[in-house]
Design a protein around this motif. Structure first.
Motif, short mmCIF file in Angstrom:
data_model
loop_
_atom_site.label_atom_id
_atom_site.label_comp_id
_atom_site.label_asym_id
_atom_site.label_seq_id
_atom_site.Cartn_x
_atom_site.Cartn_y
_atom_site.Cartn_z
N SER A 96 -24.97 32.57 64.65
CA SER A 96 -23.51 33.06 64.94
C SER A 96 -22.72 32.89 63.75
O SER A 96 -23.18 32.50 62.84
N SER A 97 -21.54 33.31 63.83
CA SER A 97 -20.60 33.40 62.51
C SER A 97 -20.23 31.87 62.27
O SER A 97 -19.86 31.43 61.10
N VAL A 98 -20.66 31.05 63.18
CA VAL A 98 -20.48 29.48 62.92
C VAL A 98 -21.21 29.04 61.68
O VAL A 98 -20.97 28.23 60.87
N SER A 99 -22.33 29.43 61.60
CA SER A 99 -23.24 29.10 60.45
C SER A 99 -23.10 29.69 59.27
O SER A 99 -23.55 29.63 58.02
N LYS A 100 -22.00 30.62 59.47
CA LYS A 100 -21.51 31.31 58.22
C LYS A 100 -20.07 30.56 57.70
O LYS A 100 -19.52 30.92 56.72
N GLY A 101 -19.75 29.67 58.52
CA GLY A 101 -18.82 28.47 58.05
C GLY A 101 -17.43 28.85 58.72
O GLY A 101 -16.55 28.45 58.39
N GLU A 102 -17.31 29.66 59.93
CA GLU A 102 -16.06 29.74 60.48
C GLU A 102 -15.70 28.42 61.34
O GLU A 102 -16.53 27.84 61.78
N THR A 103 -14.33 28.22 61.26
CA THR A 103 -14.01 27.10 62.08
C THR A 103 -13.91 27.43 63.49
O THR A 103 -14.06 28.45 63.90
N LEU A 104 -13.91 26.17 64.19
CA LEU A 104 -13.97 26.16 65.63
C LEU A 104 -13.15 26.95 66.28
O LEU A 104 -12.91 27.84 67.09
N VAL A 105 -11.63 26.82 65.70
CA VAL A 105 -10.49 27.42 66.11
C VAL A 105 -10.60 29.04 65.94
O VAL A 105 -10.19 29.87 66.76
N ASP A 106 -10.95 29.20 64.78
CA ASP A 106 -11.18 30.78 64.43
C ASP A 106 -12.14 31.53 65.38
O ASP A 106 -12.10 32.59 65.72
N THR A 107 -13.32 30.79 65.54
CA THR A 107 -14.42 31.28 66.27
C THR A 107 -13.59 31.44 67.78
O THR A 107 -13.79 32.74 68.42
N ALA A 108 -12.84 30.51 68.33
CA ALA A 108 -12.51 30.71 69.58
C ALA A 108 -11.43 31.71 69.78
O ALA A 108 -11.13 32.52 70.70
N ARG A 109 -10.44 31.97 68.56
CA ARG A 109 -9.31 32.99 68.73
C ARG A 109 -9.98 34.21 68.72
O ARG A 109 -9.26 35.21 69.41
N ASN A 110 -11.14 34.48 67.80
CA ASN A 110 -11.57 35.82 67.88
C ASN A 110 -12.28 36.02 69.40
O ASN A 110 -12.19 37.27 69.65
N LEU A 111 -12.93 34.88 69.89
CA LEU A 111 -13.26 35.23 71.38
C LEU A 111 -12.08 35.83 72.30
O LEU A 111 -12.25 36.37 73.05
N GLU A 112 -10.98 35.28 72.23
CA GLU A 112 -9.76 35.36 72.91
C GLU A 112 -9.55 36.68 72.82
O GLU A 112 -8.77 37.44 73.48
N ALA A 113 -9.41 37.11 71.52
CA ALA A 113 -9.02 38.37 71.05
C ALA A 113 -9.71 39.57 71.84
O ALA A 113 -9.22 40.65 71.80
N MET A 114 -10.96 39.15 72.32
CA MET A 114 -11.92 39.98 73.30
C MET A 114 -11.22 39.91 74.54
O MET A 114 -12.08 40.37 75.60
N ARG A 115 -10.39 39.34 74.74
CA ARG A 115 -9.95 38.92 76.17
C ARG A 115 -10.70 38.24 77.21
O ARG A 115 -11.38 38.76 78.02
N ILE A 116 -10.90 36.79 76.87
CA ILE A 116 -11.86 36.19 77.78
C ILE A 116 -10.90 35.18 78.63
O ILE A 116 -9.62 35.13 78.34
N ASP A 117 -11.31 34.46 79.66
CA ASP A 117 -10.55 33.70 80.42
C ASP A 117 -10.65 32.21 80.38
O ASP A 117 -9.93 31.37 80.50
N MET A 118 -12.11 32.03 80.06
CA MET A 118 -12.41 30.45 79.98
C MET A 118 -13.50 30.23 78.90
O MET A 118 -14.29 31.19 78.74
N VAL A 119 -13.52 29.10 78.52
CA VAL A 119 -14.29 28.61 77.28
C VAL A 119 -15.09 27.37 77.86
O VAL A 119 -14.50 26.34 78.11
N VAL A 120 -16.38 27.35 77.60
CA VAL A 120 -17.10 26.04 78.11
C VAL A 120 -17.54 25.69 76.85
O VAL A 120 -18.43 26.30 76.26
#
Lengths: 321, 158
Positions: A85-109
């Motif tokens: 995933s983009s994590v292996s390209k150096g994306e930070t945890l918060v950026d990963t999560a914010r990008n997921l949120e931008a796709m309208r998710i409800d929960m993160v495990v």
């Protein structure tokens, strides 16, 4: 029964939870056990919710257990692993999560190798965050399923003597168990080589046994922890064979106990290291019950968090029935 | 009501009584006992908690205490009679119908309620009604059963 307790937005650990909140989860898990026994193992409670399982560390049991729990509640799920995933390209945890949120998710495990990662994330995104294990910090759903299994087997938790055996130092399972068990009134002990016990653990009101024989004589329940060889940077123990000889939970040792001892293990087991196969598969082992209960406990947590926002709880109190 | 159920189902052959948590379960149990006394046959009974099938989790929040659900065997080709204390909006029955469908395909599903208080929001009607009462949205119908509340009583509370 527990009608006033709610969970809040995230489940990051048991340390800051009240006994009422813990009991609420355990009581809610009970009816969810039955759902997994139905011919159609699915209820529509979380229909339309999108849940992302964000796993930065290897996991089979926990990830699959969460995924079953989500699917049996009719949620839509996406699995993201750190590799590929983009994590292996150096994306930070918060950026990963914010990008997921931008796709309208409800929960993160989330499972993450850094202690505190779940809480860090929970404070920065609007979605519910559930900790599926963060470094050496906590693994709350594992402790909750352990509590449920103990309660099933013994009918109560209060007053029981529970000993965590082995690699307490590296174990988030042990930490969450310590919090949960003490909050619900169990007597807790740890047993293991001094190199694998955290300094100052006796100050937490926990009994410490240096010999497995003493722990077996004392305990009603042994929760045998996995020797986390992958987290050990240097020589904590002389060898796994030596460890088995001194601390291995064997039938011969258990035979000397005055009462049958319930045997638990969070998995994956190192058979012949911390636990003998004859014990793991023996009549007092509840290791597979733990796995079954894991799905029910995670369903309860997802269900409670999904609708557990404060304003909704208020609406419920005003009597929407 | 037990007699009406027997007439509706043409005897007890395929009959299954399904009580809705909580008062409906007790009522189903009583009806089953009455049928047993009359006919000498035991009627299978089940319990249904519809909490997880509600359409308003978003607005009322989760119900902390979810009751037990147990269904006696496969419902396919059975005549299932849903038993509940009060029929109001019909949303509970809608949820119960959805949930029952996950336990098989009954040849028929009927509805038996102690009190029909009107106020339906869905096209759902009961087959057997103990008593119909016209009530408004600012009123509450409270059913008490001896097994849970210590006495049998129905109150309309304004």
């Amino acid at each position: 029964m527990n009608a006033s307790a709610t969970l809040g937005k995230d489940l990051t650990g048991l340390e800051h939870m009240t006994p009422e909140q813990i009991r609420l989860i355990l009581d809610t898990a009970e009816p969810f056990k039955e759902v997994s026994e139905r011919p159609i193992k699915k209820v529509p409670a979380l229909r339309g919710k999108t849940i992302v399982n964000l796993f930065f560390e290897a996991s089979t049991r926990t990830r699959i257990s969460f995924e079953f729990a989500e699917k049996r509640l009719s949620a839509d799920t996406v699995n993201v692993a750190a590799t590929g995933s983009s994590v292996s390209k150096g994306e930070t945890l918060v950026d990963t999560a914010r990008n997921l949120e931008a796709m309208r998710i409800d929960m993160v495990v989330i499972r993450h190798p850094s202690s505190g990662a779940a809480e860090f994330l929970g404070n920065r995104i609007a979605s519910n965050v559930i900790n599926a294990g963060d470094g050496k910090h906590e693994h709350p759903t594992q402790a909750l399923l352990d509590l449920l299994t103990i309660r099933d087997k013994h009918g109560k938790i209060e007053g029981l003597k529970v000993c965590l055996v082995g690699d307490v130092l590296h174990s988030r399972v042990a930490r969450s168990n310590l919090w949960g068990l003490t909050k619900l009134g169990a007597e807790v002990a740890v047993c293991g080589p001094w190199t694998l016990l955290p300094r100052g653990i006796a100050d937490l009101g926990v009994k410490v046994f240096g010999r497995i024989e003493e722990a077996i004589e004392w305990a009603d329940v042994l929760n045998v922890l996995r020797l986390q060889l992958e987290r050990m940077e240097k020589g904590f123990i002389p060898s796994v064979r030596e460890y088995y000889r001194v601390f291995g939970v064997t039938p011969e040792r258990l035979e000397r106990s005055p009462r049958p001892i319930t045997i638990m293990h969070p998995g994956p087991m190192n058979r012949g290291v911390e636990i003998d196969s004859r014990v793991a598969d023996g009549p007092h082992s509840v290791i597979l019950d733990q796995v079954t209960n894991g799905v029910a406990v995670r369903m309860a947590v997802l269900y409670l968090l999904a609708g557990g926002r404060a304003e909704l709880a208020d609406a419920a109190k005003r009597g929407a029935e | 009501m037990a007699v009406e159920i027997l007439e509706l189902a043409h005897g007890t052959d395929d009959l299954v009584l399904i009580g809705i948590q909580r008062r409906g379960v007790e009522l189903a149990e009583r009806i089953a006992k009455l049928i047993e006394k009359d006919e000498g046959t035991e009627v299978p009974r089940g319990a249904l908690d519809i909490t997880l099938y509600r359409d308003d989790l978003e607005t009322v929040g989760p119900k902390p205490v979810i009751g037990e659900t147990h269904i006696p065997g496969d419902l396919t080709d059975k005549h299932a009679v849903i038993v509940d204390d009060v029929l109001y909006t019909g949303r509970t029955v809608r949820a119960a119908l959805d949930e029952l469908a996950d336990f098989g395909r009954p040849k028929r599903i009927s509805l038996c309620v102690l009190v029909d208080r009107g106020g339906r929001e869905l096209p759902i009607q009961a087959d057997i009604v103990g008593k119909s009462v016209k009530t408004g949205p600012d009123e509450r119908v409270d059913v008490q059963v001896e097994e849970l509340d210590g006495r049998d009583q129905v109150d309309v509370i304004r």
